[in-house]
Every structure is written in structure tokens, then in C-alpha cells.
Design a protein around this motif. Structure first.
Motif, mmCIF file in Angstrom:
data_model
loop_
_atom_site.group_PDB
_atom_site.id
_atom_site.type_symbol
_atom_site.label_atom_id
_atom_site.label_comp_id
_atom_site.label_asym_id
_atom_site.label_seq_id
_atom_site.Cartn_x
_atom_site.Cartn_y
_atom_site.Cartn_z
ATOM 1 N N ILE A 1 0.841 -1.201 0.000
ATOM 2 C CA ILE A 1 0.000 0.000 0.000
ATOM 3 C C ILE A 1 0.870 1.243 0.000
ATOM 4 C CG2 ILE A 1 -1.986 -1.107 1.093
ATOM 5 C CD1 ILE A 1 -1.122 0.150 3.736
ATOM 6 N N GLU A 2 0.408 2.250 -0.733
ATOM 7 C CA GLU A 2 1.108 3.537 -0.795
ATOM 8 C C GLU A 2 0.074 4.641 -0.670
ATOM 9 O OE1 GLU A 2 3.109 3.473 -4.549
ATOM 10 O OE2 GLU A 2 4.329 1.749 -4.015
ATOM 11 N N GLY A 3 0.176 5.456 0.362
ATOM 12 C CA GLY A 3 -0.720 6.588 0.538
ATOM 13 C C GLY A 3 -2.063 6.234 1.157
ATOM 14 N N LEU A 4 -2.186 5.032 1.706
ATOM 15 C CA LEU A 4 -3.400 4.599 2.400
ATOM 16 C C LEU A 4 -3.007 4.158 3.798
ATOM 17 C CD1 LEU A 4 -3.819 3.581 -0.762
ATOM 18 C CD2 LEU A 4 -5.843 2.611 0.227
ATOM 19 N N ALA A 5 -3.912 4.313 4.742
ATOM 20 C CA ALA A 5 -3.645 3.824 6.092
ATOM 21 C C ALA A 5 -3.744 2.299 6.093
ATOM 22 C CB ALA A 5 -4.659 4.413 7.069
ATOM 23 N N GLU A 6 -2.797 1.668 6.732
ATOM 24 C CA GLU A 6 -2.777 0.203 6.795
ATOM 25 C C GLU A 6 -4.075 -0.344 7.385
ATOM 26 O OE1 GLU A 6 -0.022 -3.278 8.764
ATOM 27 O OE2 GLU A 6 0.925 -1.365 8.256
ATOM 28 N N LYS A 7 -4.644 0.371 8.355
ATOM 29 C CA LYS A 7 -5.869 -0.108 8.996
ATOM 30 C C LYS A 7 -7.075 -0.070 8.051
ATOM 31 C CE LYS A 7 -7.212 4.323 10.944
ATOM 32 N NZ LYS A 7 -7.552 5.080 12.093
ATOM 33 N N ALA A 8 -6.984 0.664 6.937
ATOM 34 C CA ALA A 8 -8.086 0.732 5.965
ATOM 35 C C ALA A 8 -8.143 -0.494 5.065
ATOM 36 C CB ALA A 8 -7.952 1.991 5.104
ATOM 37 N N ILE A 9 -7.068 -1.267 5.039
ATOM 38 C CA ILE A 9 -6.962 -2.421 4.121
ATOM 39 C C ILE A 9 -7.414 -3.697 4.810
ATOM 40 C CG2 ILE A 9 -5.374 -3.777 2.708
ATOM 41 C CD1 ILE A 9 -5.828 -0.885 1.737
ATOM 42 N N GLY A 10 -8.206 -4.473 4.106
ATOM 43 C CA GLY A 10 -8.669 -5.752 4.633
ATOM 44 C C GLY A 10 -9.075 -6.672 3.493
ATOM 45 N N ALA A 11 -9.824 -7.703 3.834
ATOM 46 C CA ALA A 11 -10.300 -8.656 2.826
ATOM 47 C C ALA A 11 -11.619 -9.246 3.305
ATOM 48 C CB ALA A 11 -9.272 -9.753 2.594
ATOM 49 N N VAL A 12 -12.417 -9.700 2.347
ATOM 50 C CA VAL A 12 -13.690 -10.346 2.640
ATOM 51 C C VAL A 12 -13.792 -11.578 1.735
ATOM 52 C CG1 VAL A 12 -15.005 -8.968 0.950
ATOM 53 C CG2 VAL A 12 -16.170 -9.975 2.905
ATOM 54 N N GLN A 13 -14.448 -12.597 2.217
ATOM 55 C CA GLN A 13 -14.636 -13.787 1.398
ATOM 56 C C GLN A 13 -15.794 -13.555 0.428
ATOM 57 O OE1 GLN A 13 -14.921 -17.485 3.500
ATOM 58 N NE2 GLN A 13 -15.246 -18.665 1.645
ATOM 59 N N ARG A 14 -15.517 -13.763 -0.861
ATOM 60 C CA ARG A 14 -16.529 -13.607 -1.911
ATOM 61 C C ARG A 14 -17.447 -14.821 -1.940
ATOM 62 N NH1 ARG A 14 -16.887 -10.499 -5.466
ATOM 63 N NH2 ARG A 14 -17.523 -11.988 -7.068
ATOM 64 N N PRO A 15 -18.607 -14.706 -2.605
ATOM 65 C CA PRO A 15 -19.504 -15.862 -2.734
ATOM 66 C C PRO A 15 -18.826 -17.085 -3.372
ATOM 67 C CG PRO A 15 -20.646 -13.862 -3.400
ATOM 68 C CD PRO A 15 -19.204 -13.491 -3.165
ATOM 69 N N ASP A 16 -17.792 -16.841 -4.229
ATOM 70 C CA ASP A 16 -17.081 -17.962 -4.862
ATOM 71 C C ASP A 16 -15.938 -18.491 -3.991
ATOM 72 O OD1 ASP A 16 -15.103 -16.014 -5.108
ATOM 73 O OD2 ASP A 16 -15.223 -15.903 -7.288
ATOM 74 N N GLY A 17 -15.778 -17.943 -2.785
ATOM 75 C CA GLY A 17 -14.762 -18.430 -1.852
ATOM 76 C C GLY A 17 -13.435 -17.698 -1.910
ATOM 77 N N GLN A 18 -13.222 -16.854 -2.897
ATOM 78 C CA GLN A 18 -11.960 -16.123 -3.003
ATOM 79 C C GLN A 18 -11.953 -14.925 -2.055
ATOM 80 O OE1 GLN A 18 -10.159 -15.863 -7.045
ATOM 81 N NE2 GLN A 18 -12.280 -16.263 -7.687
ATOM 82 N N ALA A 19 -10.757 -14.496 -1.687
ATOM 83 C CA ALA A 19 -10.603 -13.328 -0.809
ATOM 84 C C ALA A 19 -10.529 -12.073 -1.665
ATOM 85 C CB ALA A 19 -9.348 -13.460 0.036
ATOM 86 N N GLN A 20 -11.415 -11.117 -1.395
ATOM 87 C CA GLN A 20 -11.449 -9.861 -2.141
ATOM 88 C C GLN A 20 -10.933 -8.737 -1.255
ATOM 89 O OE1 GLN A 20 -15.213 -8.996 -3.962
ATOM 90 N NE2 GLN A 20 -14.559 -7.003 -4.713
ATOM 91 N N LEU A 21 -10.124 -7.873 -1.834
ATOM 92 C CA LEU A 21 -9.557 -6.731 -1.130
ATOM 93 C C LEU A 21 -10.667 -5.773 -0.705
ATOM 94 C CD1 LEU A 21 -6.793 -5.329 -0.417
ATOM 95 C CD2 LEU A 21 -7.151 -4.005 -2.498
ATOM 96 N N THR A 22 -10.549 -5.227 0.492
ATOM 97 C CA THR A 22 -11.463 -4.176 0.949
ATOM 98 C C THR A 22 -10.660 -2.944 1.341
ATOM 99 O OG1 THR A 22 -11.454 -4.908 3.271
ATOM 100 C CG2 THR A 22 -13.184 -5.825 1.838
ATOM 101 N N ILE A 23 -11.304 -1.799 1.160
ATOM 102 C CA ILE A 23 -10.740 -0.524 1.600
ATOM 103 C C ILE A 23 -11.818 0.145 2.437
ATOM 104 C CG2 ILE A 23 -9.853 1.729 0.893
ATOM 105 C CD1 ILE A 23 -8.831 0.333 -1.673
ATOM 106 N N GLY A 24 -11.509 0.416 3.687
ATOM 107 C CA GLY A 24 -12.508 0.971 4.596
ATOM 108 C C GLY A 24 -13.696 0.031 4.759
ATOM 109 N N GLY A 25 -13.462 -1.262 4.597
ATOM 110 C CA GLY A 25 -14.510 -2.271 4.702
ATOM 111 C C GLY A 25 -15.219 -2.571 3.393
ATOM 112 N N TRP A 26 -15.089 -1.692 2.378
ATOM 113 C CA TRP A 26 -15.781 -1.869 1.108
ATOM 114 C C TRP A 26 -14.988 -2.774 0.160
ATOM 115 C CZ3 TRP A 26 -20.639 -0.363 0.397
ATOM 116 C CH2 TRP A 26 -21.160 0.613 1.238
#
Length: 165
Positions: free
Chosen positions: A104-129
């Protein structure tokens, strides 16, 4: 004298070639291996890269490692994070998968995360989105912003990107 297997094989090939030359036998030419498909500019490096990028029309937005604008979808949820764009939706909106390492560059580390998609893959999140790329974009473009009144370029904190004041 010890030799590596590759060096030993090279010596053996040279010996066969020399003996073939003296006996008048033809040596078959071995063509170099060519990759089955050309290397493209869009081959992804290992991991996921995201950075903040300033635009004249939308202020600061988040882009991937190739400069493609990332988007959030109002049909998804940030609290708790949930990705709902699946099936035909992904033909236009490509989910950004979370792959280690995440740079990450120019974003707060705490804003970055992941969520499991309906197909089982991990999708990147920013601010939970959960974030996506728009199929119609080129690097630096923001053609997906405002699409269907539900898709918006994402700001580094997860909010919708908006014109600078």
C-alpha cells in the motif's frame, strides 16, 4: 573433479557432436523453447498493489499497481464487509482479489482488509468496502464512477471519491 548435472550433460552433448562431425553424421538442430503465449503488460506481479492517486475531477482515488481506478459498489456492505457482485456482474466489474503480499502507498494500513466472496476467493477491501476494476477503464480513467448510481471510485478511507473543494 565434480561436475553439476547440467555441466555433465553439456560435456556429453559436445562429445557426441564432435564424434558426429568426424563420422559425417548429421546432428539434429534443437529449436529453442518459445513460450506458448506472449508476455503481456497486464500480467500481475505477485501480491496486490494499491496506492492513492490524485485526479483533477475526483480528488484522491485508489488505483491498483497498473494505474486502474478501484471502485466500491453501494450494493455491497462495509459493516460488516460483504461482496454481492457475482456472476454476470463480474463481466463488467472485476473483483480485486487480495493476494499476499499487499503493498500500500498513501493509504492507512488499517483501511486495508479482505472479505470472502460468494465464490470463496478473498477480495480486497478498503474501509470495509470490497473493491473492483471497471471493465471499460484504461489506466487513469474513471469511466465507472457514478455508473447506475451505485458504483463510485473509492477514496483512500473507503468513502466515495468526490470532486475536490
Amino acid at each position: 573433479m565434480s561436475r553439476t548435472p547440467a555441466l555433465a550433460a553439456l560435456v556429453a552433448i559436445a562429445a557426441v557432436a564432435l564424434s558426429a562431425c568426424s563420422s559425417g553424421t548429421e546432428i539434429p538442430v534443437i529449436a529453442p523453447q518459445v513460450p506458448a503465449a506472449p508476455v503481456t503488460e497486464l500480467e500481475r506481479p505477485p501480491g496486490t498493489i494499491v496506492s492513492a492517486n490524485s485526479t483533477a475531477t475526483l480528488g484522491t482515488v485508489v488505483v491498483d499497481g497498473f494505474g486502474f481506478t478501484l471502485y466500491r459498489f453501494d450494493g455491497d456492505s462495509a459493516q460488516p464487509p460483504a461482496a454481492t457482485c457475482a456472476g454476470p456482474c463480474t463481466a463488467t466489474w472485476d473483483p480485486v482479489l487480495a493476494a499476499d503480499p499487499i503493498t500500500i502507498e498513501g493509504l492507512a494500513e488499517k483501511a486495508i482488509g479482505a472479505v470472502q466472496r460468494p465464490d470463496g476467493q478473498a477480495q480486497l477491501t478498503i474501509g470495509g468496502w470490497p473493491v473492483y476494476r471497471h471493465e471499460g477503464d484504461t489506466p487513469g480513467a474513471t469511466h465507472g464512477h457514478g455508473a447506475e448510481g451505485k458504483w463510485f471510485a473509492i477514496a483512500p478511507d473507503g468513502d466515495k471519491a468526490a470532486a475536490p473543494n
